[in-house]
Design an enzyme around this catalytic site. Structure first.
Site, PDB file in Angstrom:
ATOM      1  N   SER A   1      -1.672  -6.457 -14.482  1.00 48.19           N
ATOM      2  CA  SER A   1      -1.761  -7.089 -13.164  1.00 48.19           C
ATOM      3  C   SER A   1      -3.076  -7.842 -13.009  1.00 48.19           C
ATOM      4  CB  SER A   1      -1.657  -6.017 -12.073  1.00 48.19           C
ATOM      5  OG  SER A   1      -1.997  -6.542 -10.800  1.00 48.19           O
TER       6      SER A   1
ATOM      7  N   TYR B   1      -4.087   1.412  -7.966  1.00 49.28           N
ATOM      8  CA  TYR B   1      -3.090   0.612  -8.685  1.00 49.28           C
ATOM      9  C   TYR B   1      -3.753  -0.171  -9.810  1.00 49.28           C
ATOM     10  CZ  TYR B   1       0.137  -3.221  -9.653  1.00 49.28           C
ATOM     11  OH  TYR B   1       0.946  -4.129 -10.287  1.00 49.28           O
TER      12      TYR B   1
END
Length: 347
Positions: free
Chosen positions: A136, A161
């Site tokens: 990501s 995350y």
């Protein structure tokens, strides 16, 4: 640049196959004649009906096998690898969302750490040609130097995350080093498009508009220092992945592991994105649309800007995303109005 075209004779395992990117990738590969084993746990992080709809579009393909299972279940995952012996694995199964990681960290450790470890173990015991996995843009944290390059320092994540995604990159590097299988990390930048994730801003804003609700914009109302996002249309993401599938990193005396940004290389101010979404809705509905807006402080875990350097992707496989935010949002809005059968406000 000299890359190998897609090998349609291989067996591909796509985890997260009912997810946004997983669905589109599976469909692209199925259309080209590839054999796809799709895996998904069908969790209820967002509306399961949307996941079911994506699977319905894949079901007619004779070369598609769907298995409902969780990558955090190691025993079952090993059985799947033993039975289907995939040549190429694309791990897109993960607990997504920056803000949700603050509320429910357990889900991220279970899926993104334990689940990914299980994928690596399976690739170790049932050797594969290539493992690709979702990382990501969040790994860049609050880095201020832009555009973000794959060689940048990324050891200061600002959300759990992001920490799990950075951990995935480290784990994959270690397994590629120890067990000599090729792996590629994909740093996605704000993926959007039809059938996308309802927890994303563009989807939520559209939903709130039709419910005649106010949208909240988390930029402190500071238009001079607005947030920037590198919005990347789903078709561009899929093209990038497809080109990388048959082009695993070469060992050449080094670890066969690489990381690529897949972003639009053209960040947009949050308010420009909002105005583009208003225009797309205006075009679809035939009337001027303007959101009811309130401006809130930036949320914990959010970063000021995401901006991808795509030079490495271009050099490796000759591709750079090209879809404009205006074209991409129009395609999303047209899909949304059709899918939810909305023609006007309060229709």
């Amino acid at each position: 640049m000299n890359y190998n075209p897609l090998n349609v004779d291989k067996t591909y395992l796509v985890t997260g196959a009912a997810g946004f990117i997983g669905h589109y990738l599976s469909k692209r590969l199925l259309d080209k004649g590839c054999k796809i084993i799709g895996l998904d746990n069908m969790n209820d992080y967002y509306d399961v009906k949307l996941k079911e709809q994506r699977l319905e579009l894949l079901a007619p393909y004779g070369n598609f096998t769907f298995l409902q299972s969780d990558i955090s279940n190691k025993e079952t995952l090993m059985e799947i690898f033993d039975e289907y012996k995939p040549d190429i694995v694309v791990n897109l199964a993960a607990q997504a969302g920056v803000r949700y990681s603050i509320e429910n960290p357990d889900a991220y450790i279970q899926s993104n750490i334990i689940g990914f470890y299980n994928i690596l173990e399976a690739c170790r015991h049932y050797p594969v040609d290539h493992l690709l996995y979702a990382s990501s843009s969040s790994v860049y944290g609050a880095n201020k130097k832009v555009p973000f390059k794959e060689t940048d320092f990324v050891d200061q994540p600002v959300s759990l995350y992001a920490s799990t995604k950075k951990s995935n990159e480290l784990m994959a590097h270690t397994y590629s080093h120890l067990y000599k299988f090729a792996s590629t990390g994909l740093r996605f930048f704000t993926v959007y498009g039809p059938m996308g994730r309802p927890d994303m801003a563009y989807f939520g804003f559209t939903e709130k508009f039709f419910n005649e609700e106010e949208i909240k914009i988390y930029n402190n109302g500071d238009f001079d220092n607005d947030l920037y996002r590198d919005f990347t249309y789903i078709d561009d993401i899929i093209e990038g992945i497809e080109r990388l599938l048959s082009n695993p990193p070469s060992a050449d005396g080094q670890v066969p592991h690489k990381v690529f940004n897949i972003g639009n290389n053209n960040p947009e101010m949050l308010m420009k994105f909002v105005r583009a979404l208003e225009k797309a809705l205006s075009n679809a509905l035939g009337e001027k649309v303007e959101f009811k807006k309130s401006f809130e402080p930036i949320k914990p875990g959010d970063v000021p800007a995401t901006y991808a350097s795509t030079e490495q992707l271009q050099q490796a496989v000759g591709f750079k995303p090209t879809t404009s935010i205006e074209d991409g949002l129009q395609k999303f809005v047209d899909w949304y109005c059709n899918y939810y059968d909305v023609k006007k406000i309060n229709a």
